[in-house]
Scaffold this motif. Structure first.
Motif, short mmCIF file in Angstrom:
data_model
loop_
_atom_site.label_atom_id
_atom_site.label_comp_id
_atom_site.label_asym_id
_atom_site.label_seq_id
_atom_site.Cartn_x
_atom_site.Cartn_y
_atom_site.Cartn_z
N MET B 1 28.30 -49.73 50.79
CA MET B 1 27.75 -50.63 49.79
C MET B 1 28.78 -50.90 48.70
O MET B 1 29.38 -49.97 48.18
N LEU B 80 6.86 -50.81 51.56
CA LEU B 80 7.24 -51.68 52.68
C LEU B 80 7.31 -50.85 53.96
O LEU B 80 7.32 -49.62 53.91
N CYS B 81 7.40 -51.54 55.09
CA CYS B 81 7.47 -50.86 56.37
C CYS B 81 8.51 -51.52 57.27
O CYS B 81 8.57 -52.74 57.36
N THR B 82 9.34 -50.69 57.92
CA THR B 82 10.31 -51.19 58.89
C THR B 82 9.93 -50.66 60.28
O THR B 82 10.36 -49.58 60.66
N SER B 84 10.94 -51.60 63.05
CA SER B 84 12.03 -51.64 64.03
C SER B 84 12.51 -50.22 64.33
O SER B 84 12.72 -49.88 65.49
N HIS B 88 15.98 -47.58 59.80
CA HIS B 88 15.99 -48.76 58.94
C HIS B 88 15.22 -48.51 57.64
O HIS B 88 15.53 -49.11 56.61
N VAL B 91 17.68 -46.96 55.34
CA VAL B 91 18.65 -47.97 54.88
C VAL B 91 18.02 -48.85 53.80
O VAL B 91 18.60 -49.07 52.73
N LEU B 92 16.82 -49.34 54.07
CA LEU B 92 16.18 -50.23 53.11
C LEU B 92 15.90 -49.51 51.79
O LEU B 92 16.10 -50.07 50.71
N LEU B 95 19.04 -49.29 49.90
CA LEU B 95 19.39 -50.60 49.33
C LEU B 95 18.53 -50.89 48.10
O LEU B 95 19.02 -51.46 47.11
N ARG B 96 17.25 -50.52 48.17
CA ARG B 96 16.35 -50.81 47.05
C ARG B 96 16.77 -50.04 45.80
O ARG B 96 16.68 -50.56 44.68
N GLY B 98 19.92 -48.94 45.39
CA GLY B 98 21.25 -49.47 45.09
C GLY B 98 21.21 -50.80 44.36
O GLY B 98 22.11 -51.13 43.61
N ALA B 99 20.13 -51.55 44.59
CA ALA B 99 19.99 -52.85 43.94
C ALA B 99 19.62 -52.72 42.47
O ALA B 99 19.65 -53.70 41.73
N TRP B 237 24.54 -50.52 59.88
CA TRP B 237 23.49 -50.64 60.88
C TRP B 237 23.70 -51.94 61.67
O TRP B 237 24.13 -52.95 61.11
N ALA B 238 23.44 -51.87 62.96
CA ALA B 238 23.69 -53.04 63.81
C ALA B 238 22.86 -52.91 65.08
O ALA B 238 22.38 -51.82 65.42
N TYR B 374 19.21 -50.13 68.60
CA TYR B 374 19.51 -50.12 67.17
C TYR B 374 20.37 -48.90 66.84
O TYR B 374 20.03 -47.78 67.20
#
Lengths: 393, 389
Positions: B1, B80-82, B84, B88, B91-92, B95-96, B98-99, B237-238, B374
């Motif tokens: 990041m 929230l829910c991932t 996938s 993830h 990761v999310l 990010l939340r 980190g934002a 992630w990819a 994933y």
């Protein structure tokens, strides 16, 4: 610390229809993606990450159906994740993409999805499966019956009538008639709504959203990227979520945590978004609203949760004719809203997209003149998850 | 990041009761949440937001996040829910934070075994027209991947058997209560074939567990005086494409991409010598081999020699999966989050019986979906990373 600004630079929406026999599920996603990319003159190769918007798998009949959409959104060997918060999935996905950029992980992110609700058979049978298998699933619960109970409670508390509900549909259908992408575009009358088939008292057929097939995609980018590439953008200045309880019974009877008539958590979410965007007086500061309301009655408590009307007063304000219509004060759902198009996986993204188009001045025939500040919302689960956003020019 | 904010893992809990049928899923999720908060020294009021990961088909609910919202303290919170994958969600959540929008995040995922047939639930993840009539489930996709790897790399089977033996020995120290078996390489190799070339001894039966992790911003960590978080130095992630036929299953370009993202963010140029410990995906031992290669830890040509030398055993050059990995305990759907949490705990000095000494940098890799579709990579460090603007 104040989050860096994140802009919306591209929007793509398919037409919303009962069926899309000409496009399979990944093709429908791709259709929206192609439109969004064209809108911002970017290519799939430019996208650094994809947030995939997909609500219940069961509506498509494919488990983890996002896996089949990877190539449709060009995500092979790229950052990719799926979001699902039920009906609010679309706005939650935009929020997740916002986090990618605001955290500095990416400069440009694609958000995309599609649904084929119109081709799933009976969505209410599927929606019954969201409830607890032991206690609630054996009841005839669906999203319609769930929100019929909310309508009843709202009627009891605030005196809403069935004609008040019909007035929401008349308004939104008139708006949808101006929106070429809307699913239900035929104008209607209070009499026509009132005489439509009863589904779950007091909700009648015309009070309900359609089962729509269609896709939506958006491209978000950092302010740095937007400036460096001389791109047009509108800005996400506030965003938040909040949640209510899982069990509907916790919103009823003595000792409830929230009243099922109201949209308590939606109100909380709006307050958080407003705080982030610096909005203290939404009635004065908000120009237009795209609020997720799949049934006529729920638009009232969404308006009130957004702070656009005092609690319990919005039915009378709509009846008086000054508010909530295109051309009036505080237009709500100028696109026609969820009651005119509901491709569930992206419905709440459409709310953000339409809010963005409004402040961009690109909404076409349903443009609210001079709109600079718009709000959007999404509801998911059993009226449980709520996402909200403020979008500004 | 490329963020000025630093994010640290400050709490963690694994809830894997022996008799999970005696409590509801909601009770188990609540227990894990409670334990993770206690580990972090926080109360639920300290949590700003939540990301959960759950699978509708496994849970038997059309929107599986719904049932969790009370148990994880989601009422009134930003949740929230991932679906996938569980990785993830991590990761999310990072990010939340980190934002800068959130100071803390709770991450929760679980492996529900309430479905009557896990294979059938997984088969629903195939497209309904071309592949669903085939007997495809996670295990068969892992078997196809193992076949492809054996065809590409001579000696892959021997390396896979050795990896399994090593992981089971690690598990005997880390989680003796799970009694992961078999350990004997002859039994691993010759036990009943479940999906060719995978034997029963090479995989671990699906297990029930809930994993919960708490993340926080540097400002919050400083304010609360939280000692020794595991700082996130980099994430990547990819994804691979959805159709197995579109892939060379013996290669993982998505993992190479994810690793590159994480290493770039963490400033790592020589992965082989950068880490003190690694936790990598290993729903089958062949997955661990693929991970070693794509993460840049060991080329395929060196698998047999490196594994034979014990490079990846506890006490070796780079201990890999000292927890025993999913080869020893396999809560499907949240194994990836477990790998991340185990690596974070190593940096925190909280890994328990399998703590590796003096861990300053740890690598985590989680994989989910058919044949590792994933891939997620996280680099943890004991020290805050140098800010890259």
């Amino acid at each position: 610390m104040k989050a860096p600004r994140v802009g919306i630079i591209g929007i793509g929406q398919s037409d919303y229809k009962s069926r899309r026999d000409d496009a399979n599920y990944p093709e429908l996603v791709r259709e929206a993606v192609a439109l969004a990319l064209k809108d911002c003159q970017r290519s799939l190769e430019d996208m650094e990450a994809v947030v995939y918007s997909l609500a219940p798998d069961a509506l498509l009949g494919i488990g983890n159906a996002e896996r089949l959409g990877v190539d449709a959104v060009g995500a092979r060997n790229k950052r990719f994740m799926r979001i699902n918060t039920g009906g609010s999935t679309g706005i939650s996905s935009v929020a997740a993409a916002h986090s990618h950029i605001a955290a500095g992980a990416c400069d440009i992110v694609l958000v995309a999805g599609a649904d084929k609700v119109g081709e799933c058979g009976d969505s209410q049978t599927i929606m019954n499966k969201i409830w607890d298998p032991i206690y609630e699933r054996s009841l005839p619960l669906g999203t319609i019956t769930m929100l019929a109970m909310s309508a009843l409670r709202y009627m009891h508390k605030y005196g809403m009538t069935q004609e008040d509900m019909a007035r929401v549909i008349v308004k939104n259908r008139a708006h949808a008639a101006l929106n070429p992408r809307a699913h239900l575009r035929k104008e209607t009358t209070i009499e026509e709504v009132m005489s439509s088939r009863m589904i779950s008292w007091p909700i009648k057929l015309f009070d309900c959203c359609p089962q729509s097939s269609g896709g939506c995609a958006m491209v978000l980018a950092s302010e740095e990227y937007i400036r460096a590439n001389n791109l047009e953008a509108v800005w996400i200045t506030g965003l938040a979520h909040s949640s209510e309880s899982y069990y509907l019974g916790d919103r009823m009877g003595r000792g409830y945590t929230a009243d099922h008539a109201d949209a308590h958590a939606l109100g909380e979410s709006f307050q958080r978004s407003y705080k982030m965007a610096g909005i203290a007086d939404p009635v004065r500061q908000v120009d237009v609203a795209e609020l997720y309301a799949p049934f006529s009655n729920t638009e009232f408590h969404a308006i009130e949760a957004a702070g656009l009307a005092p609690i319990g007063r919005s039915p009378q304000m709509l009846k008086d004719g000054e508010y909530f219509k295109l051309g009036g004060r505080l237009p709500v759902n100028p696109s026609g809203g969820t009651v005119c198009s509901n491709p569930i996986a992206v419905t709440a993204m459409v709310r953000v997209a339409e809010a963005a188009l409004q402040v961009w001045g690109r909404a076409g025939a349903h443009q609210v003149q001079g709109a600079k500040v718009a709000i959007a919302s999404g509801n998911g689960g059993d009226h449980q998850f709520f996402g909200t956003m403020v979008v500004e020019a | 990041m490329r963020t000025a904010l630093q994010v640290g893992m400050i709490g963690c809990a694994f809830h894997a009761p022996r008799n999970h049928d005696t409590a509801s899923l909601e009770e188990a999720v609540h227990q894990a949440t409670h334990n993770a908060l206690r580990d972090a020294g926080l109360a639920i009021d300290d949590i700003d937001g939540i990301v959960v990961a759950a699978n509708d088909q496994y849970d038997g609910r059309a929107i599986s996040i719904m049932a969790a919202s009370g148990s994880v303290g989601g009422v009134g919170r930003d949740i929230l829910c991932t679906p996938s994958c569980a990785e993830h969600a991590f990761v999310l959540a990072a990010l939340r934070v980190g934002a800068g929008q959130f100071r803390t995040q709770l991450v929760v995922s679980w492996s529900s075994l309430e479905t009557t047939d896990l294979s059938e639930a997984q088969r629903l993840g195939t497209d309904p027209y071309f592949h669903r009539q085939l007997p495809i489930d996670d295990l068969s996709s892992h078997g196809m991947q193992a076949n492809a790897l054996e065809a590409r790399v001579p000696g892959a089977r021997e390396a896979a058997i050795a990896v399994t033996e090593s992981s089971r020995k690690h598990a005997a120290i880390a989680y003796p209560e799970f009694a992961a078996s078999p350990v004997d390489p002859r039994v691993i190799a010759s036990s009943r074939v479940v999906r060719w070339p995978l034997t029963e001894g090479m995989v671990s039966k699906p297990a029930f567990a809930v994993v919960a992790v708490v993340l926080a911003s540097d400002a919050f960590i400083a304010e609360r005086g939280i000692g020794q978080p595991a700082w996130i130095h980099g994430m990547g992630w990819a994804t691979e494409p959805g159709f197995l036929g579109d892939r060379d299953l013996a290669e993982l370009p998505s993992l190479r991409s994810a690793a590159q993202q994480a290493y770039d963010a963490a400033g790592i140029t020589q992965a082989e010598s950068a880490f003190d410990v690694a936790e990598v995906a290993d729903a089958s031992p062949y997955q661990q081999l693929l991970a070693l290669e794509a993460l840049g830890l060991c080329e395929a040509t060196a698998w047999q020699a490196s594994i034979g030398r014990g490079d990846f055993q506890s006490g070796g050059r780079l201990p890999v999966n000292p927890s025993g990995g999913a080869l020893s305990f396999n809560p499907v759907f949240c194994t990836g989050l477990m790998r991340i949490a185990e690596a974070g705990n190593q940096v925190r000095g909280q890994a328990g019986r399998h703590q590796v000494a003096d861990v300053t940098k740890a690598l985590a890799h989680g994989a989910s979906g058919f044949a590792m579709q994933y891939n997620t990579v996280v680099v943890f460090g004991r020290d805050r990373k140098e800010v890259q603007q």
